[in-house]
Design an enzyme around this catalytic site. Structure first.
Site, PDB file in Angstrom:
ATOM      1  CB  THR A  94     -19.360   3.884  17.063  1.00 58.75           C
ATOM      2  OG1 THR A  94     -19.498   5.088  17.797  1.00 58.75           O
ATOM      3  CG2 THR A  94     -18.231   3.050  17.598  1.00 58.75           C
ATOM      4  N   GLY A 149     -24.435   7.209  23.025  1.00 55.77           N
ATOM      5  CA  GLY A 149     -23.675   6.456  24.003  1.00 55.77           C
ATOM      6  C   GLY A 149     -24.178   6.564  25.427  1.00 55.77           C
TER       7      GLY A 149
END
Ligand code: ASP
Length: 330
Positions: A190, A244
């Site tokens: 990310t 995540g």
């Protein structure tokens, strides 16, 4: 390894010497000690991974003209979102297991305002939709179809985000259908970015296509305020990349900011947040998480579970890539 209590004690003392935390200290009944003002390292922008170098360039253009950190992080992460060769963010991102490119993003400003979108399809710049949610709705988060409707109503264009390269990778994956995020490999990564502007204000942004070949409907940490991103303009900001689910389980970025509030340096706070994951989850060797943080003095630091995480820093001394410290094999 330094004992935990000594580590915290040492860090708190170190931070007091830096003038972080409370601005003046007062011995019982004694005279007030004045804080020694230190030059703040600003403007400053930091962002995750190698593609952060290019993103920092765009952010710096805003910061260098004394622009707002909020505009800098939005412009900065736009570069990664629009790059079709980047298979982990925005256009060109690898799809979920059903072939849909679904995006997660959030943004947070110096006043504690935040906006977020999750499970959003067909929009090249989800971070700008998140900013609109923040600035033009009474809400913090919009997801899926509702987020898309909101984006289209606000002039964003519908775009096919599935590039031939990403489609080919997905079709290859379909042969085995083996869901296995690979550490530091391009099926996750990310862009998370934090900036401190010339006014001394801080903002952050985070945007991703999430884990490649994830379940349809899966939302990761990237749009969750406090997980992949948190900014408190009095203390500092933190952001995350990696698996995540583990960032969400430990509310990592909020934790890092709160540890900085208690006096830890950005690097120490990131290390403590990674160690929280290591302590709680015995499978930590199979996952990668990297935290990146800065404080109000413009000090920055990072920590990851595994080797291989790096981040880009741009300040008055230029733009460069730094290898993060890490837990495994140290
Ligand atoms: N944190 C992202 C997610 O879980 C992926 C990554 O940063 O590698 O969706």
């Amino acid at each position: 390894m330094q004992k935990r209590r000594e580590f915290i004690k040492g860090s708190v003392l170190g931070a007091a010497a830096l003038g972080l935390g409370s601005s003046v200290s007062q011995a019982a009944g004694g005279p007030r000690k004045q804080e020694v003002p230190r030059a703040v390292n600003k403007p400053l922008v930091i962002s995750t991974w190698k593609f952060g170098i290019e993103a920092n360039e765009a952010a710096w253009k805003v910061l260098d003209k004394k622009g707002r950190a909020l505009d800098a992080v939005e412009q900065g992460v736009h570069v990664a979102e629009a790059d079709p060769s980047n298979t982990t963010v925005g256009l060109g991102g690898y799809p979920d297991r059903d072939g849909h490119v679904t995006l997660d993003s959030c943004i947070m400003d110096e006043k504690g305002n935040c906006g977020s979108v999750a499970f959003l399809e067909h929009i090249v710049h989800p971070v700008s939709v998140a900013r609109k949610v923040m600035e033009e709705t009474p809400h913090v988060m919009l997801v899926g179809e509702g987020a898309l409707q909101f984006a289209l109503a606000n002039g964003f264009e519908k775009t096919n985000l599935l590039t031939p390269k990403a489609e080919k990778a997905w079709k290859n994956w379909l042969r085995e259908k083996n869901y296995e995020p690979v550490i530091n490999i391009e099926n996750h990564d990310t862009i998370s970015m934090l900036a401190l502007d010339s006014q001394g204000d801080m903002s952050g942004a985070c945007t991703t296509s999430g884990l490649a070949f994830k379940m349809h409907g899966r939302v990761g940490d990237s749009p969750i305020i406090g997980a992949a991103l948190f900014v408190d303009n009095e203390v500092g900001g933190a952001c995350a990349t990696g698996h995540g689910e583990f960032v969400m389980k430990t509310l990592g970025s909020f934790l890092v900011v709160e540890l900085m509030r208690q006096g830890l340096s950005p690097a120490e706070a990131c290390q403590a947040a990674v160690e929280r994951i290591v302590k709680k989850y015995p499978n930590y060797r199979e996952i990668q998480v990297g935290y990146l943080a800065m404080n109000k003095q413009g000090e920055y630091g990072s920590y990851a579970i595994h080797k291989g995480f790096n981040y880009a820093v741009y300040d008055q001394t230029g733009n460069r890539l730094i290898d993060s410290a890490h837990y495994v094999n140290r």
